[in-house]
Design a protein around this motif. Structure first.
Motif, PDB file in Angstrom:
ATOM      1  N   TYR A 189       0.784  -1.277   0.076  1.00  0.00           N
ATOM      2  CA  TYR A 189       0.030  -0.067  -0.132  1.00  0.00           C
ATOM      3  C   TYR A 189       0.985   1.217  -0.084  1.00  0.00           C
ATOM      4  O   TYR A 189       0.538   2.102  -0.758  1.00  0.00           O
ATOM      5  CB  TYR A 189      -0.941  -0.055   1.272  1.00  0.00           C
ATOM      6  N   ASP A 190       2.156   1.374   0.818  1.00  0.00           N
ATOM      7  CA  ASP A 190       2.651   2.307   0.874  1.00  0.00           C
ATOM      8  C   ASP A 190       3.572   2.681  -0.248  1.00  0.00           C
ATOM      9  O   ASP A 190       3.829   4.051  -0.827  1.00  0.00           O
ATOM     10  CB  ASP A 190       3.675   2.309   2.083  1.00  0.00           C
ATOM     11  N   TRP A 191       3.934   1.704  -1.189  1.00  0.00           N
ATOM     12  CA  TRP A 191       4.737   1.824  -2.139  1.00  0.00           C
ATOM     13  C   TRP A 191       3.910   1.877  -3.601  1.00  0.00           C
ATOM     14  O   TRP A 191       4.413   2.601  -4.552  1.00  0.00           O
ATOM     15  CB  TRP A 191       6.011   0.836  -2.233  1.00  0.00           C
ATOM     16  N   PHE A 192       2.807   0.986  -3.725  1.00  0.00           N
ATOM     17  CA  PHE A 192       2.263   0.780  -4.857  1.00  0.00           C
ATOM     18  C   PHE A 192       0.719   1.268  -4.769  1.00  0.00           C
ATOM     19  O   PHE A 192       0.302   1.543  -5.766  1.00  0.00           O
ATOM     20  CB  PHE A 192       2.299  -0.296  -5.281  1.00  0.00           C
ATOM     21  N   GLY A 193       0.267   1.837  -3.479  1.00  0.00           N
ATOM     22  CA  GLY A 193      -1.067   2.085  -3.244  1.00  0.00           C
ATOM     23  C   GLY A 193      -2.011   1.006  -3.528  1.00  0.00           C
ATOM     24  O   GLY A 193      -3.150   1.015  -4.045  1.00  0.00           O
ATOM     25  N   PHE A 194      -1.546  -0.079  -3.435  1.00  0.00           N
ATOM     26  CA  PHE A 194      -2.170  -1.339  -3.568  1.00  0.00           C
ATOM     27  C   PHE A 194      -2.819  -1.955  -2.406  1.00  0.00           C
ATOM     28  O   PHE A 194      -1.849  -2.288  -1.617  1.00  0.00           O
ATOM     29  CB  PHE A 194      -1.423  -2.179  -4.756  1.00  0.00           C
ATOM     30  N   THR A 195      -3.871  -2.562  -2.606  1.00  0.00           N
ATOM     31  CA  THR A 195      -4.207  -3.325  -1.350  1.00  0.00           C
ATOM     32  C   THR A 195      -5.285  -4.447  -1.369  1.00  0.00           C
ATOM     33  O   THR A 195      -5.933  -4.475  -2.560  1.00  0.00           O
ATOM     34  CB  THR A 195      -5.036  -2.362  -0.353  1.00  0.00           C
ATOM     35  N   PHE A 196      -5.026  -5.501  -0.979  1.00  0.00           N
ATOM     36  CA  PHE A 196      -5.782  -6.849  -1.060  1.00  0.00           C
ATOM     37  C   PHE A 196      -7.219  -6.742  -0.277  1.00  0.00           C
ATOM     38  O   PHE A 196      -8.333  -7.129  -0.346  1.00  0.00           O
ATOM     39  CB  PHE A 196      -5.158  -8.175  -0.647  1.00  0.00           C
ATOM     40  N   ALA A 197      -7.094  -6.120   1.049  1.00  0.00           N
ATOM     41  CA  ALA A 197      -7.949  -6.196   2.018  1.00  0.00           C
ATOM     42  C   ALA A 197      -9.111  -5.558   1.583  1.00  0.00           C
ATOM     43  O   ALA A 197      -9.183  -4.496   1.029  1.00  0.00           O
ATOM     44  CB  ALA A 197      -7.555  -5.655   3.281  1.00  0.00           C
ATOM     45  N   PHE A 198     -10.348  -6.143   1.706  1.00  0.00           N
ATOM     46  CA  PHE A 198     -11.685  -5.362   1.509  1.00  0.00           C
ATOM     47  C   PHE A 198     -11.937  -5.307   0.030  1.00  0.00           C
ATOM     48  O   PHE A 198     -12.432  -4.047  -0.021  1.00  0.00           O
ATOM     49  CB  PHE A 198     -11.964  -4.386   2.628  1.00  0.00           C
ATOM     50  N   SER A 199     -11.289  -5.929  -0.928  1.00  0.00           N
ATOM     51  CA  SER A 199     -11.578  -5.732  -2.282  1.00  0.00           C
ATOM     52  C   SER A 199     -11.554  -6.999  -2.942  1.00  0.00           C
ATOM     53  O   SER A 199     -11.349  -7.912  -2.127  1.00  0.00           O
ATOM     54  CB  SER A 199     -10.253  -5.068  -2.729  1.00  0.00           C
ATOM     55  N   TRP A 200     -12.269  -7.047  -3.998  1.00  0.00           N
ATOM     56  CA  TRP A 200     -12.527  -8.143  -4.906  1.00  0.00           C
ATOM     57  C   TRP A 200     -11.037  -9.042  -4.999  1.00  0.00           C
ATOM     58  O   TRP A 200     -10.926 -10.300  -5.137  1.00  0.00           O
ATOM     59  CB  TRP A 200     -13.208  -7.975  -6.208  1.00  0.00           C
ATOM     60  N   ARG A 201     -10.018  -8.201  -5.161  1.00  0.00           N
ATOM     61  CA  ARG A 201      -8.759  -8.891  -5.137  1.00  0.00           C
ATOM     62  C   ARG A 201      -8.265  -9.609  -3.953  1.00  0.00           C
ATOM     63  O   ARG A 201      -7.563 -10.714  -4.135  1.00  0.00           O
ATOM     64  CB  ARG A 201      -7.560  -7.824  -5.526  1.00  0.00           C
ATOM     65  N   GLY A 202      -8.674  -9.284  -2.732  1.00  0.00           N
ATOM     66  CA  GLY A 202      -8.403  -9.950  -1.673  1.00  0.00           C
ATOM     67  C   GLY A 202      -9.124 -11.396  -1.699  1.00  0.00           C
ATOM     68  O   GLY A 202      -8.926 -12.437  -1.286  1.00  0.00           O
ATOM     69  N   ALA A 203     -10.606 -11.106  -2.180  1.00  0.00           N
ATOM     70  CA  ALA A 203     -11.149 -12.376  -2.421  1.00  0.00           C
ATOM     71  C   ALA A 203     -10.716 -13.556  -3.380  1.00  0.00           C
ATOM     72  O   ALA A 203     -10.504 -14.730  -3.037  1.00  0.00           O
ATOM     73  CB  ALA A 203     -12.645 -12.067  -2.815  1.00  0.00           C
ATOM     74  N   ALA A 204     -10.077 -12.991  -4.519  1.00  0.00           N
ATOM     75  CA  ALA A 204      -9.539 -13.988  -5.508  1.00  0.00           C
ATOM     76  C   ALA A 204      -8.320 -14.463  -4.816  1.00  0.00           C
ATOM     77  O   ALA A 204      -7.640 -15.725  -4.701  1.00  0.00           O
ATOM     78  CB  ALA A 204      -9.044 -12.945  -6.573  1.00  0.00           C
ATOM     79  N   LEU A 205      -7.336 -13.707  -3.850  1.00  0.00           N
ATOM     80  CA  LEU A 205      -6.203 -14.134  -3.329  1.00  0.00           C
ATOM     81  C   LEU A 205      -6.844 -15.225  -2.252  1.00  0.00           C
ATOM     82  O   LEU A 205      -6.018 -16.462  -2.092  1.00  0.00           O
ATOM     83  CB  LEU A 205      -5.431 -13.177  -2.477  1.00  0.00           C
ATOM     84  N   ALA A 206      -7.790 -15.372  -1.317  1.00  0.00           N
ATOM     85  CA  ALA A 206      -8.247 -16.015  -0.416  1.00  0.00           C
ATOM     86  C   ALA A 206      -8.654 -17.320  -1.348  1.00  0.00           C
ATOM     87  O   ALA A 206      -8.303 -18.391  -0.714  1.00  0.00           O
ATOM     88  CB  ALA A 206      -9.351 -15.466   0.306  1.00  0.00           C
ATOM     89  N   SER A 207      -9.212 -17.080  -2.289  1.00  0.00           N
ATOM     90  CA  SER A 207      -9.884 -18.425  -3.005  1.00  0.00           C
ATOM     91  C   SER A 207      -8.780 -19.048  -3.532  1.00  0.00           C
ATOM     92  O   SER A 207      -8.740 -20.213  -3.612  1.00  0.00           O
ATOM     93  CB  SER A 207     -10.682 -17.911  -4.246  1.00  0.00           C
ATOM     94  N   ALA A 208      -7.822 -18.450  -4.070  1.00  0.00           N
ATOM     95  CA  ALA A 208      -6.561 -18.940  -4.535  1.00  0.00           C
ATOM     96  C   ALA A 208      -5.746 -19.976  -3.579  1.00  0.00           C
ATOM     97  O   ALA A 208      -5.214 -21.014  -3.784  1.00  0.00           O
ATOM     98  CB  ALA A 208      -5.567 -18.164  -5.282  1.00  0.00           C
TER      99      ALA A 208
END
Length: 233
Positions: free
Chosen positions: A81-100
């Motif tokens: 988040y600090d370096w790329f402004g990217f987060t998994f938490a509370f987003s569909w990307r996090g859901a994809a990570l959890a499913s993976a």
């Protein structure tokens, strides 16, 4: 069967999450399967156990560990988040990570079984004729393992569609963002008077899972016939 917009949204999001989870985890699944079958290194048993750990851990525990690692203030998530402004938490990307993560052991297991049936003498013969390791892998090993790769992909996709515990722990149940098919069913079950909507989603989940399992079984049989033909030849 007529679904409301939120129900269609949940189904579409589930398909999106499962597809992304499978696509991004597939290269790692092939690599891990190859290491477990062909690799000779210290700690191989430990790696095997870690890969299959999500199969025996409660999904809520997996989601909690993901939250600690990839949350906004997790030791990996904070850096992202600090370096790329990217987060998994509370987003569909996090859901994809959890499913993976949850589906990864099933994918590796299917690919590993297929890879174990590949005759290593074919690879050795190709190496003797001067082919490099990468060429042998992409022209011999990978094509012969393809039925297992496809079966593992389908199984992982089906498991990703049904993931609930790790997903809701890691990314919550946000409508339009993280409310997948299982989360939507959970919400409807908890809502008075929404039994019919929950039943509709239940039917869709059963149909998707059944189709995935049937495709996986057909691919497994096709693969066994191919191996038997190669062995007879």
């Amino acid at each position: 069967m007529i679904l409301s917009d939120p129900e269609w949204q949940a189904v579409a999001l589930s398909l999106k999450v499962a597809s992304v989870a499978v696509i991004f985890s597939l290269p790692f699944g092939i690599l891990m399967a190859w290491l477990l079958v062909r690799g000779r290194f210290p700690g191989k048993s430990l790696l095997d156990s870690l890969i299959h750990l999500p199969l025996v851990l409660p999904p809520v525990v997996v989601g909690y560990l993901l939250l600690i690692a990839f949350g906004r203030r997790g030791f990996i998530g904070e850096f992202l988040y600090d370096w790329f402004g990217f987060t998994f938490a509370f987003s569909w990307r996090g859901a994809a990570l959890a499913s993976a993560v949850i589906a990864f052991p099933l994918m590796v297991r299917a690919i590993r079984l297929a890879l174990e049936n590949v005759d290593s003498k074919l690879e050795l013969a190709a190496r003797t004729l001067g082919a490099g390791r990468l060429r042998v892998f992409f022209t011999i090993t990978l094509p012969l393992t393809l039925p297992g790769i496809i079966a593992g992909t389908v199984l992982a996709f089906a498991r990703s569609l049904g993931e609930f515990g790790a997903t809701i722990t890691f990314v919550s149940n946000i409508p339009g963002e993280t409310r997948t098919l299982p989360s939507a069913m959970y919400t409807l079950i908890e809502t008075p008077g929404a039994e019919n909507a929950a039943a509709r989603l239940c039917v869709i989940a059963i149909v998707l899972a059944l189709c995935s399992l049937m495709i996986s079984e057909w691919l497994a049989r096709w693969g066994r016939k191919g191996w038997a033909y190669n062995a007879g030849a």
